[in-house]
Design an enzyme around this catalytic site. Structure first.
Site, PDB file in Angstrom:
ATOM      1  N   HIS A  72     -19.480  14.923  38.907  1.00 53.38           N
ATOM      2  CA  HIS A  72     -18.873  16.144  40.175  1.00 53.38           C
ATOM      3  C   HIS A  72     -19.260  17.092  39.890  1.00 53.38           C
ATOM      4  O   HIS A  72     -19.427  18.526  38.917  1.00 53.38           O
ATOM      5  CB  HIS A  72     -17.237  15.198  40.446  1.00 53.38           C
ATOM      6  CG  HIS A  72     -16.681  14.447  41.074  1.00 53.38           C
ATOM      7  ND1 HIS A  72     -16.184  14.114  41.148  1.00 53.38           N
ATOM      8  CD2 HIS A  72     -17.663  13.366  40.642  1.00 53.38           C
ATOM      9  CE1 HIS A  72     -16.105  12.571  41.811  1.00 53.38           C
ATOM     10  NE2 HIS A  72     -17.046  12.320  41.019  1.00 53.38           N
ATOM     11  N   TYR A 200      -9.942  18.057  49.016  1.00 54.42           N
ATOM     12  CA  TYR A 200      -8.351  18.563  48.699  1.00 54.42           C
ATOM     13  C   TYR A 200      -8.063  19.471  50.223  1.00 54.42           C
ATOM     14  O   TYR A 200      -8.757  19.653  51.055  1.00 54.42           O
ATOM     15  CB  TYR A 200      -8.095  20.094  47.916  1.00 54.42           C
ATOM     16  CG  TYR A 200      -8.091  19.814  46.638  1.00 54.42           C
ATOM     17  CD1 TYR A 200      -7.116  20.229  45.648  1.00 54.42           C
ATOM     18  CD2 TYR A 200      -9.797  19.530  46.044  1.00 54.42           C
ATOM     19  CE1 TYR A 200      -7.332  19.648  44.590  1.00 54.42           C
ATOM     20  CE2 TYR A 200      -9.156  19.634  44.424  1.00 54.42           C
ATOM     21  CZ  TYR A 200      -8.326  19.671  43.874  1.00 54.42           C
ATOM     22  OH  TYR A 200      -8.828  19.697  42.225  1.00 54.42           O
ATOM     23  N   PRO A 292      -0.860  20.066  38.880  1.00 56.12           N
ATOM     24  CA  PRO A 292      -1.791  19.599  39.116  1.00 56.12           C
ATOM     25  C   PRO A 292      -2.982  20.085  40.100  1.00 56.12           C
ATOM     26  O   PRO A 292      -4.143  20.109  40.451  1.00 56.12           O
ATOM     27  CB  PRO A 292      -1.326  18.412  39.481  1.00 56.12           C
ATOM     28  CG  PRO A 292      -0.091  18.599  40.140  1.00 56.12           C
ATOM     29  CD  PRO A 292       0.819  19.276  39.549  1.00 56.12           C
ATOM     30  N   LYS A 296      -5.760  21.361  35.467  1.00 63.52           N
ATOM     31  CA  LYS A 296      -5.365  22.134  34.479  1.00 63.52           C
ATOM     32  C   LYS A 296      -4.402  22.038  33.499  1.00 63.52           C
ATOM     33  O   LYS A 296      -5.507  22.079  32.142  1.00 63.52           O
ATOM     34  CB  LYS A 296      -5.066  23.365  34.911  1.00 63.52           C
ATOM     35  CG  LYS A 296      -6.413  23.923  35.703  1.00 63.52           C
ATOM     36  CD  LYS A 296      -7.893  24.304  34.273  1.00 63.52           C
ATOM     37  CE  LYS A 296      -8.436  24.519  35.591  1.00 63.52           C
ATOM     38  NZ  LYS A 296      -9.830  24.015  35.459  1.00 63.52           N
ATOM     39  N   TYR A 384     -12.583  26.433  37.895  1.00 63.67           N
ATOM     40  CA  TYR A 384     -12.465  24.408  37.961  1.00 63.67           C
ATOM     41  C   TYR A 384     -12.700  24.287  37.007  1.00 63.67           C
ATOM     42  O   TYR A 384     -12.504  23.078  36.134  1.00 63.67           O
ATOM     43  CB  TYR A 384     -12.844  24.785  39.448  1.00 63.67           C
ATOM     44  CG  TYR A 384     -12.444  22.969  40.480  1.00 63.67           C
ATOM     45  CD1 TYR A 384     -10.892  22.402  40.621  1.00 63.67           C
ATOM     46  CD2 TYR A 384     -12.688  22.014  39.568  1.00 63.67           C
ATOM     47  CE1 TYR A 384     -10.817  21.630  40.729  1.00 63.67           C
ATOM     48  CE2 TYR A 384     -12.200  21.152  40.108  1.00 63.67           C
ATOM     49  CZ  TYR A 384     -11.203  20.803  40.811  1.00 63.67           C
ATOM     50  OH  TYR A 384     -11.411  19.377  40.833  1.00 63.67           O
TER      51      TYR A 384
END
Length: 389
Positions: A72, A200, A292, A296, A384
């Protein structure tokens, strides 16, 4: 029995540490309280940082991951009915890989079995002693017999509820915790994901996440109250609520199906310091928990293992304990940065109970600034994809 490093816990962190140490010629025994099938049945995260992927390659366990994992290059954040893409690769030159934690665990188990390295499942009533001496001991019960392992070091990789952290005197530990006033209701479904990348969602009804485990298996989450039970949520109710929180385009792409797993996870931030007491070293969830939201948890365990495996290899290669002595400080420096990022993502994307108008406006301003600033997006992307270690 005698070994060099006794590893408590056969989750990904314990198995990865065992594999890295095996390849460095260091003897280990892994103890696991549960059965092999139970460990493989745990449904956990699936977004791997580039550093985690490289570490699994280093352990010789990256072949299937490289074949089946989904690369991704970005993520999407939905707010106000619109989606905004964060281009991870363009901003950092790095990507993430979607590959389920269950599959990571399976690959590591197979590597351990192939190596013929010892692992004991259903090791009951384990207890650690003599950790302030040069000969720590681990005792456990298996099939109505008592066993004892003498070792040089103990690695506590047995999670938040394990015995390792509990074996450290209370006065020697300092803990930091933030419990969030909501949980994540998650389901796993054998349907293709609704988008090519994770979405998200910040919505007035609550957070949502559209994730995946493969090209044919999807993972979806809804923010829920802590007092709710899985039995309160039929599949139909879940899908209806998820659709309410999605933008129109995402709703059209969503494929409903019967859940093959459904669970509620509370969210917390937790850190225990130090990550060493005597010759006992903590790694992964035994030392820290993150919500979550920032993807991480597994990745932070992997960075702990990277530091610890290299420190132990240095100790047996040169007899110097300098790297081991530096482990707690090095690991915690990265831990706290990941804790901060996970807290920030959680604060930005969830709806908190009884928010003030000020809180809501600040959250909206945070998101609007993120969408309008390449520098803000770069900061998110850098964290990220994973900070270096």
């Amino acid at each position: 029995m005698r070994t060099q490093v006794a590893i408590i816990g056969a989750g990904p962190s314990g198995l990865l540490l065992g594999q890295l140490l095996h390849r460095a010629g260091i003897e280990t025994i892994i103890l696991e309280q549960r059965s092999k099938d139970y460990v493989l049945g745990r449904i956990r995260a699936g977004v791997l940082e580039q550093g985690t992927v490289e570490l699994l390659d280093e352990a010789g366990c990256g072949s299937r991951m490289r074949q089946e994992g989904l690369v991704h290059e970005g993520i999407e954040i939905a707010f106000g009915g619109a989606r905004h893409r964060i281009d991870l690769k363009a901003l950092t030159g790095k990507t993430v890989l979607v590959y389920g934690q269950t599959e990571v665990t399976r690959d590591l188990m197979e590597a351990r079995e192939t190596a013929g390295a010892p692992i004991v499942y259903e090791a009951l009533s384990a207890r650690i002693s003599d950790i302030e001496t040069g000969h720590p001991r681990v005792r456990y019960r298996k099939d109505d017999a008592e066993y004892e392992i003498e070792c040089d070091y103990v690695a506590g990789c047995d999670g938040f509820h394990g015995i390792s952290r509990q074996s450290i005197p209370e006065q020697a530990l300092r803990t930091y915790e933030r419990v969030y006033p909501f949980g994540w209701l998650g389901i796993l479904v054998d349907k293709p994901p609704l988008a090519d990348e994770l979405i998200y969602v910040n919505h007035p009804r609550g957070f949502a996440l559209c994730s995946m485990r493969s090209a044919t298996r999807s993972r979806y989450y809804l923010q829920c109250r802590l007092d709710e039970q899985v039995s309160d949520w039929s599949d139909e109710r879940f899908w209806d609520e998820l659709e309410r929180r999605l933008d129109p385009e995402a709703r059209k792409s969503l494929q409903r199906g019967p859940s093959i797993e459904k669970s509620i996870a509370p969210l917390r931030s937790f850190v225990a310091e130090p990550m060493r007491f005597g010759n006992l070293f903590l790694a992964g969830d035994a030392a820290h928990i993150v919500p979550p939201t920032g993807a991480k948890g597994l990745n932070l365990a992997a960075s702990d293992v990277a530091y610890l495996s290299r420190a132990l290899a240095s100790r047996y290669r040169s007899s110097s304990t300098a790297e081991l002595d530096a482990y707690p400080q090095r690991a915690l420096a990265r831990v706290w940065k990941a804790v901060r990022f996970s807290w920030w993502m959680t604060q930005m994307l969830h709806r908190f109970p009884e928010p003030s108008g000020f809180d809501e406006r600040i959250q909206a301003a945070e998101l609007e600034y993120l969408f309008s600033s390449k520098l803000a997006q770069a900061a998110l992307a850098e964290n990220y994809v994973g900070l270096p270690y």
